[in-house]
Design a protein around this motif. Structure first.
Motif, PDB file in Angstrom:
ATOM      1  N   PRO A 114       0.850  -1.211  -0.009  1.00  0.00           N
ATOM      2  CA  PRO A 114      -0.150  -0.041  -0.048  1.00  0.00           C
ATOM      3  C   PRO A 114       0.844   1.183   0.044  1.00  0.00           C
ATOM      4  CG  PRO A 114       0.054  -0.850   2.247  1.00  0.00           C
ATOM      5  CD  PRO A 114       0.665  -2.098   1.286  1.00  0.00           C
ATOM      6  N   ARG A 115       0.196   2.341  -0.655  1.00  0.00           N
ATOM      7  CA  ARG A 115       0.989   3.576  -0.807  1.00  0.00           C
ATOM      8  C   ARG A 115       0.837   4.251   0.842  1.00  0.00           C
ATOM      9  NH1 ARG A 115      -2.092   7.756  -0.930  1.00  0.00           N
ATOM     10  NH2 ARG A 115      -4.297   7.599  -1.708  1.00  0.00           N
ATOM     11  N   ALA A 116      -0.015   3.885   1.674  1.00  0.00           N
ATOM     12  CA  ALA A 116      -0.251   4.492   2.594  1.00  0.00           C
ATOM     13  C   ALA A 116      -0.990   3.597   3.700  1.00  0.00           C
ATOM     14  CB  ALA A 116      -1.299   5.730   2.574  1.00  0.00           C
ATOM     15  N   VAL A 117      -0.708   3.592   5.107  1.00  0.00           N
ATOM     16  CA  VAL A 117      -1.534   2.750   6.027  1.00  0.00           C
ATOM     17  C   VAL A 117      -1.843   3.624   6.948  1.00  0.00           C
ATOM     18  CG1 VAL A 117      -1.121   0.929   7.718  1.00  0.00           C
ATOM     19  CG2 VAL A 117       0.096   0.738   5.341  1.00  0.00           C
ATOM     20  N   ALA A 118      -3.167   3.427   7.623  1.00  0.00           N
ATOM     21  CA  ALA A 118      -3.587   4.001   8.683  1.00  0.00           C
ATOM     22  C   ALA A 118      -3.703   2.915   9.755  1.00  0.00           C
ATOM     23  CB  ALA A 118      -5.009   5.030   8.478  1.00  0.00           C
TER      24      ALA A 118
END
Length: 435
Positions: free
Chosen positions: A384-388
């Motif tokens: 993923p390009r971003a993880v929250a």
């Protein structure tokens, strides 16, 4: 566990200078070289502490500050008469001024990230709208019921029920149910729920968690907005939730966390998102509206009831797919025991065909124990390009953040929220991106 450690026994009272705050609602002190975890104290105080428990093979003791000999300027009179040594165990910080409460929580988050993740991070705990004085905010309260059928709250680290008049942090709707003034024969607990929409509900809980068949669902309203590089967005939606199902207990928490998660992800139309530990679909709804019909959201949740509610809550977003499965099972990784160890026996895990092999963004909102290293490594493998990562336990967040950094990600931002005023609990929203 014995009733005596080197130099002290349960019931002994010792004078100690209180040190730094620690994870769990206490501060650390030392007495004759032994670690003492002291509740109802503040850093820098001189207190007389009564030993309540010996732990860790007598390597440390737990104690309550029963007399303050030199007080901190941040000490204040607890607004609840049931708060204090030997009383209700629900609130750890009622003796602390509100601004200092948030500073102590920030210290804990900072220390856990430094010690467990090797990261030096500046932390500020932000207030959540709706609790100016820290009282009257809790919309879900589980009361314990004693043998006589009267409800109250438990003492700290005890099954003993403390009979109270009413809980000071309970919302007006919960207080109006008069749970502690009624009799609950045959019940072991009572869940009191004051939803955003509709009348409050009191649910008696019998042996083995049994509840009446006619318990209604409740409706929670969420209105959240956020700004981001993509221009931001807004969510305005009702969520059906089982009266005993999971939902944030602070009335402003759900909207706050949605805004914080989405602002850091900058979700784009057509992307694929993965929502792990998705509950009734809170984050899935925001993700689904952001990716649009050209995108996809896979929402994974183990609880059957929550998944069924998610299917109804998200029915107008057919590109959102609720999947009922444990997250570790869905990834095909071995289950771990409650101590985090892999079991020696059991069937060979198989990855669910519903799980994508790649994702643009991932949201994790695991239980207090965290997602664990196996799940976190699988998340990183999706690229993923971003993880929250939404965390109610800073130690679990720190451990899982370390695993993500080892897998090629870095902590891009961290926000912490005072979603549980008067207690030691703190909620964090972390965003991680490829290094």
């Amino acid at each position: 566990m014995t009733d005596r450690a080197p130099g002290v026994a349960v019931g002994d009272e010792v004078e100690v200078v209180v040190g730094a705050v620690a994870h769990g609602g206490h501060c650390v002190a030392r007495y004759e070289g032994q670690v003492v975890f002291v509740r109802h104290a503040l850093p820098g105080e001189l207190v007389r502490a009564r030993v309540t428990e010996l732990g860790g093979g007598s390597r440390f003791v737990r104690a309550d500050a029963v007399e303050v000999l030199t007080a901190s300027p941040d000490r204040t009179t607890p607004p609840c008469p049931w708060s204090g040594p030997g009383r209700c165990g629900g609130c750890d910080l009622q003796h602390v001024a509100r601004p200092r409460q948030r500073e102590l929580k920030a210290d804990v988050v900072r220390e856990q990230l430094a010690r467990l993740a090797g990261l030096e991070v500046a932390v500020v705990v932000e207030p959540v709208t709706g609790d100016a004085d820290g009282l009257g905010w809790r919309t879900r309260v589980e009361y314990a019921v004693d043998a006589s059928g009267r409800a109250g709250l438990r003492r700290h680290r005890s099954h003993e029920v403390v009979r109270i008049d009413h809980c000071r942090i309970a919302s007006e709707g919960v207080a109006g149910l008069d749970v502690t003034r009624r009799e609950w024969p045959g019940s072991e607990a009572v869940d009191a729920v004051a939803p955003a929409t509709g009348a409050p509900v009191a649910v008696p809980v019998g042996p083995r968690g049994s509840v009446p068949e006619d318990v209604p669902d409740v409706v929670e309203r969420v209105e959240a907005s956020w700004a981001g590089a993509d221009g931001g967005g807004r969510l305005a939606r009702d969520f059906g939730v089982a009266a005993r199902g999971f939902w944030q207990v602070h009335p402003g928490a759900a909207a706050t966390f949605v805004g914080a998660v989405m602002a850091g992800l900058d979700v784009r139309p057509g992307e694929r998102a993965l929502d792990l530990y998705s509950g009734v679909g809170l984050f899935s709804a925001a993700l689904g509206e952001a990716v649009g019909p050209a995108g996809q959201v896979v929402a994974v949740e183990a609880d059957r009831d929550a998944t069924e509610h998610a299917e109804r809550n998200l029915a107008d977003l057919p590109w959102v797919l609720p999947v009922r499965a444990r997250v570790d099972d869905a990834f095909g990784v071995p289950r771990r025991t409650s101590r985090g160890r892999r079991p020696h026996r059991g069937r060979r895990p198989v990855r669910s065909p519903m799980m994508p092999t790649r994702a643009d963004v991932v949201v994790l909102d695991p239980p207090r124990t965290g997602a664990g290293p196996d799940v976190v490594r699988e998340v990183a493998a999706l690229g993923p390009r971003a993880v929250a990562y939404v965390a109610c336990d800073p130690a679990a967040l720190a451990r899982d953040t370390r695993t993500l950094t080892e897998a090629g990600y870095r902590l891009a931002s961290l926000r912490a929220f005072d979603a549980f005023p008067m207690t030691h609990h703190v909620e964090c929203v972390a965003h991680l991106v490829p290094s």
